[in-house]
Design a protein around this motif. Structure first.
Motif, short mmCIF file in Angstrom:
data_model
loop_
_atom_site.label_atom_id
_atom_site.label_comp_id
_atom_site.label_asym_id
_atom_site.label_seq_id
_atom_site.Cartn_x
_atom_site.Cartn_y
_atom_site.Cartn_z
N VAL A 84 0.83 -1.20 0.00
CA VAL A 84 0.00 0.00 0.00
C VAL A 84 0.87 1.26 0.00
CG1 VAL A 84 -1.74 1.30 1.32
CG2 VAL A 84 -1.88 -1.20 1.19
N LYS A 85 1.88 1.27 0.86
CA LYS A 85 2.78 2.42 0.93
C LYS A 85 4.08 1.96 1.58
CE LYS A 85 0.79 4.20 5.21
NZ LYS A 85 0.17 5.34 5.86
N ALA A 86 5.14 2.72 1.34
CA ALA A 86 6.45 2.40 1.90
C ALA A 86 7.18 3.69 2.25
CB ALA A 86 7.26 1.58 0.90
N GLU A 87 7.97 3.60 3.30
CA GLU A 87 8.82 4.71 3.69
C GLU A 87 10.19 4.13 4.03
OE1 GLU A 87 9.14 7.84 7.35
OE2 GLU A 87 7.16 7.53 6.46
N ILE A 88 11.23 4.76 3.52
CA ILE A 88 12.58 4.28 3.76
C ILE A 88 13.43 5.43 4.28
CG2 ILE A 88 13.39 4.68 1.39
CD1 ILE A 88 14.95 1.97 1.69
N GLY A 89 14.30 5.09 5.21
CA GLY A 89 15.27 6.05 5.71
C GLY A 89 16.66 5.48 5.52
N TYR A 90 17.53 6.27 4.93
CA TYR A 90 18.92 5.86 4.72
C TYR A 90 19.72 6.44 5.88
CZ TYR A 90 16.99 4.76 0.18
OH TYR A 90 16.20 4.25 -0.83
N ARG A 91 20.30 5.57 6.71
CA ARG A 91 20.92 5.99 7.98
C ARG A 91 22.43 6.17 7.90
NH1 ARG A 91 16.30 7.41 9.12
NH2 ARG A 91 14.78 5.90 9.84
N LYS A 92 23.11 5.22 7.25
CA LYS A 92 24.57 5.25 7.16
C LYS A 92 24.97 4.84 5.76
CE LYS A 92 25.70 4.17 11.92
NZ LYS A 92 26.51 3.39 12.82
N LEU A 93 26.19 5.16 5.41
CA LEU A 93 26.71 4.79 4.10
C LEU A 93 26.75 3.26 3.98
CD1 LEU A 93 27.95 5.79 1.44
CD2 LEU A 93 30.18 5.69 2.58
N ALA A 94 26.16 2.76 2.93
CA ALA A 94 26.18 1.33 2.65
C ALA A 94 27.29 1.06 1.64
CB ALA A 94 24.83 0.88 2.09
N MET A 95 28.10 0.08 1.95
CA MET A 95 29.17 -0.33 1.03
C MET A 95 29.19 -1.84 1.01
SD MET A 95 30.41 2.54 -0.06
CE MET A 95 32.01 2.24 -0.79
N GLY A 96 29.54 -2.39 -0.15
CA GLY A 96 29.63 -3.85 -0.25
C GLY A 96 28.26 -4.50 -0.26
N GLU A 97 28.26 -5.78 0.11
CA GLU A 97 27.01 -6.53 0.17
C GLU A 97 26.15 -5.99 1.32
OE1 GLU A 97 26.58 -11.06 -0.33
OE2 GLU A 97 26.75 -10.76 1.84
N ILE A 129 18.10 -2.78 6.97
CA ILE A 129 19.12 -3.05 5.95
C ILE A 129 20.47 -2.87 6.63
CG2 ILE A 129 20.06 -2.42 3.70
CD1 ILE A 129 17.31 -1.00 3.18
N THR A 130 21.31 -3.91 6.57
CA THR A 130 22.60 -3.86 7.23
C THR A 130 23.73 -4.17 6.25
OG1 THR A 130 22.38 -6.18 7.88
CG2 THR A 130 21.69 -4.54 9.50
N ARG A 131 24.89 -3.64 6.57
CA ARG A 131 26.07 -4.01 5.79
C ARG A 131 26.79 -5.14 6.53
NH1 ARG A 131 28.52 1.93 7.10
NH2 ARG A 131 29.37 1.30 9.11
N ALA A 132 27.87 -5.65 5.96
CA ALA A 132 28.55 -6.83 6.47
C ALA A 132 29.02 -6.68 7.91
CB ALA A 132 29.72 -7.20 5.57
N ASP A 133 29.35 -5.45 8.35
CA ASP A 133 29.82 -5.26 9.72
C ASP A 133 28.68 -5.16 10.72
OD1 ASP A 133 28.79 -2.70 9.32
OD2 ASP A 133 30.71 -1.67 9.58
N GLY A 134 27.43 -5.33 10.25
CA GLY A 134 26.26 -5.30 11.13
C GLY A 134 25.63 -3.94 11.31
N ALA A 135 26.27 -2.88 10.83
CA ALA A 135 25.71 -1.53 10.97
C ALA A 135 24.43 -1.41 10.15
CB ALA A 135 26.72 -0.49 10.51
N VAL A 136 23.42 -0.81 10.75
CA VAL A 136 22.15 -0.57 10.06
C VAL A 136 22.34 0.63 9.14
CG1 VAL A 136 19.72 0.05 10.31
CG2 VAL A 136 20.78 -1.57 11.91
N THR A 137 22.20 0.39 7.84
CA THR A 137 22.37 1.47 6.86
C THR A 137 21.04 2.07 6.42
OG1 THR A 137 22.35 -0.03 4.99
CG2 THR A 137 24.48 0.41 6.00
N GLY A 138 19.97 1.33 6.64
CA GLY A 138 18.65 1.82 6.25
C GLY A 138 17.55 1.07 6.97
N GLU A 139 16.40 1.73 7.07
CA GLU A 139 15.22 1.13 7.67
C GLU A 139 14.03 1.45 6.78
OE1 GLU A 139 16.28 1.30 12.37
OE2 GLU A 139 15.64 3.17 11.42
N MET A 140 13.18 0.45 6.60
CA MET A 140 12.01 0.64 5.75
C MET A 140 10.78 0.11 6.46
SD MET A 140 11.53 -0.83 1.90
CE MET A 140 10.81 0.24 0.68
N SER A 141 9.68 0.79 6.31
CA SER A 141 8.39 0.32 6.79
C SER A 141 7.46 0.27 5.59
CB SER A 141 7.84 1.25 7.87
OG SER A 141 6.56 0.80 8.27
#
Length: 150
Positions: A84-97, A129-141
């Motif tokens: 129905v709808k989506a919202e995303i927040g980009y929190r930290k720089l994502a690099m790699g997988e 959304i996390t990068r390989a080191d476990g840091a959360v790079t994004g969140e989506m609802s």
């Protein structure tokens, strides 16, 4: 990976061309959690060398679709799941997988009870959304609905 997990990932890859295009890997797909990976691919990088925001959005949305199919696949004969709808927040720089982990925001039984009552239930799916080191790079609802057939 169980046959059900494999079948949900295969179903999404077969019916959602963008999931195939991005080479998403469905690592876990249960009614409690879906985990999907986006490999590091230069063709889908942004201007700073990490995954493009659109690729990360598709990754998170695909993880949400996987948990919806796992949780409500037995309802497909009477209802169609739709975002129905989506919202995303980009929190930290994502690099790699990067990996997206989706969870339902409401108990599946409550959603099915609303469907049983003749309603068109809506429910949130939360994705980290996390990068390989476990840091959360994004969140989506993402708010999904089960639209009754007919």
């Amino acid at each position: 990976m169980t046959a059900d997990q494999k079948s949900v990932g295969e179903l999404l890859a077969a019916t959602v061309p963008m999931a195939r295009t991005l080479n998403l890997t469905f690592d876990e797909t249960t009614a409690e959690r879906a985990v999907v990976r986006l490999p590091d691919q230069a063709d889908y990088h942004n201007h700073v060398g990490g995954p493009h925001a659109g690729a990360m959005f598709t990754l998170a949305e695909s993880a949400s679709g996987a948990i919806v199919l796992a949780a409500f696949g037995d309802q497909l004969g009477r209802a169609v799941p739709l975002a129905v709808k989506a919202e995303i927040g980009y929190r930290k720089l994502a690099m790699g997988e990067v990996t997206a982990t989706a969870t339902l925001g409401r108990p599946a039984a409550d959603v099915v009870a609303e469907l049983d009552a003749g309603e068109r239930p809506e429910f949130p799916v939360n994705v980290a959304i996390t990068r390989a080191d476990g840091a959360v790079t994004g969140e989506m609802s993402i708010v999904w609905t089960l639209r009754p057939n007919g």
